[in-house]
Enzyme design. Structure first.
Site, mmCIF file in Angstrom:
data_model
loop_
_atom_site.group_PDB
_atom_site.id
_atom_site.type_symbol
_atom_site.label_atom_id
_atom_site.label_comp_id
_atom_site.label_asym_id
_atom_site.label_seq_id
_atom_site.Cartn_x
_atom_site.Cartn_y
_atom_site.Cartn_z
ATOM 1 N N GLU A 193 -4.227 7.620 -4.461
ATOM 2 C CA GLU A 193 -4.595 6.919 -5.704
ATOM 3 C C GLU A 193 -5.970 7.381 -6.156
ATOM 4 O O GLU A 193 -6.857 7.516 -5.314
ATOM 5 C CB GLU A 193 -4.598 5.411 -5.480
ATOM 6 N N ARG A 229 0.869 -1.177 0.000
ATOM 7 C CA ARG A 229 0.000 0.000 0.000
ATOM 8 C C ARG A 229 0.902 1.222 0.000
ATOM 9 O O ARG A 229 1.963 1.226 0.663
ATOM 10 C CB ARG A 229 -0.888 0.031 1.255
ATOM 11 N N HIS A 264 -1.727 0.599 -9.735
ATOM 12 C CA HIS A 264 -2.292 -0.398 -8.804
ATOM 13 C C HIS A 264 -2.928 -1.568 -9.566
ATOM 14 O O HIS A 264 -4.137 -1.783 -9.506
ATOM 15 C CB HIS A 264 -3.317 0.258 -7.857
HETATM 16 C C1 DGY Z 1 -6.054 -6.041 -2.824
HETATM 17 O O1 DGY Z 1 -6.817 -6.984 -3.072
HETATM 18 O O2 DGY Z 1 -5.964 -5.548 -1.700
HETATM 19 C C2 DGY Z 1 -5.247 -5.510 -3.945
HETATM 20 O O3 DGY Z 1 -4.505 -4.411 -3.592
HETATM 21 C C3 DGY Z 1 -6.127 -5.179 -5.104
HETATM 22 O O4 DGY Z 1 -5.324 -5.209 -6.251
#
Ligand code: DGY
Length: 334
Positions: free
Chosen positions: A266, A237, A285
């Protein structure tokens, strides 16, 4: 009476049809604001919520008094106030496992693309600058045989480490809340305190979940501990990394390059210098974003919400305490 479900985010027609078989469905693809009257009305009556990317503040839960369960179409659940959900007896379900390998592929693609300067050199051809054999100025860095430092060795971290150790003959170091003896045996992975790992690894790859404890886990001090040749990859993240500190480290040559799938904000602000830096590979992402995996994640979320609203244990549950408490209550009353 059929239960009511609110769905947020794009869903394929066959998934919508599946949900409509079991529930009265209110589907929202995008909201301008959480105050949207139609959304609030739907939420006021909803027993369940299936959600792909909406951040759910505690205040929104006050507007959903009948909510029994939420299924997120993601493995990460940093968009949810888990303690508040648990206090309100609302199950939170996520989608681990089905995206592990795909997200690890993305992580490894970032390792390869940054080390071998794939985007930068593809652009060099596009600009028509390839007019003689390339020279040292365009050389990259080997990946095979190098040291891969994993910050976090959960499912996705382990899958990246497996690619590195078994596919590329890399030495794997890891720092993680709990030791992982089975991965030490399987991959020869060695545990290190994080500071030691940062100083030793050629590639530092972050896969920890975002929690209050991991926010800005990697900042100025941590970049200063890395080698000038380090390639840094974040597939976790954005907020796990202090982004201004990362930009400064790249600008000052404190690290060599960065591969980034996630950002503090984002979508990434158009003002951000990151995608324009030659030593950065920035992706929007896409960790789990393949047709097959997004389909599997949506199906897992549907299965989770169906089970939860039928009173059965969902396949993947974040707040186990709610389920235990419900079981306790039903065994006392039953
Ligand atoms: C998640 O599932 O948390 C991922 O970051 C999505 O791509």
């Amino acid at each position: 009476m059929r239960k009511r479900l609110v769905a947020y985010g794009r869903l394929k027609p066959h998934h919508i049809a599946q949900l409509q078989q079991d529930f009265e469905l209110d589907h929202f693809i995008q909201l301008e604001s959480l105050e949207d009257p139609a959304f609030l009305t739907a939420l006021a009556n909803a027993n369940g919520l299936i959600n792909s990317s909406l951040k759910i503040p505690v205040a929104l839960l006050d507007k959903a008094p009948k909510l029994e369960a939420i299924a997120t179409i993601s493995v990460g659940y940093d968009n949810y106030p888990v303690d508040a959900l648990t206090q309100r007896n609302i199950l939170l379900c996520n989608t681990p496992d089905v995206l592990t390998e795909t997200t690890a592929d993305t992580g490894f693609a970032l390792i390869m693309a940054t080390a071998r300067r794939v985007l930068e050199l593809a652009d060099y051809i596009k600009r028509g600058e390839w007019q003689a054999s390339i020279g040292e100025a365009q050389f990259g860095t080997d990946v095979h045989g190098k040291t891969l430092g994993m910050i976090g060795l959960g499912r996705i971290g382990a899958a990246i480490a497996r690619r590195g150790a078994l596919g590329f003959g890399m030495k794997v170091l890891y720092s993680n809340a709990a030791p992982k003896p089975h991965l030490e045996t399987e991959l020869g992975a060695e545990y290190r305190e994080m500071d030691a790992l940062l100083g030793e690894a050629d590639f530092v790859c972050v896969t920890v979940p975002l929690t209050p404890q991991t926010k800005h886990l990697i900042g100025r001090r941590e970049f200063a501990l890395m080698k000038p040749s380090t390639i840094f990859v974040n597939i976790a993240r954005g907020k796990v990394v202090d982004e201004p500190a990362l930009i400064a480290a790249l600008e000052k040559g404190e690290i060599q390059a960065a591969g980034l799938d996630v950002f503090e904000q984002e979508p990434l602000s158009p003002e951000s210098p990151l995608p324009h830096m030659a030593n950065v590979v920035a992706l929007p992402h896409i960790g789990s974003a393949t047709h097959e995996t997004r389909d599997a994640m949506t199906q897992r979320a549907i299965d989770n919400i169906c089970l939860a609203l039928q009173g059965e244990r969902p396949i993947s549950l974040v707040n186990e305490a709610v389920w235990s408490q419900r079981q306790g209550t039903s065994s006392q009353t039953g």
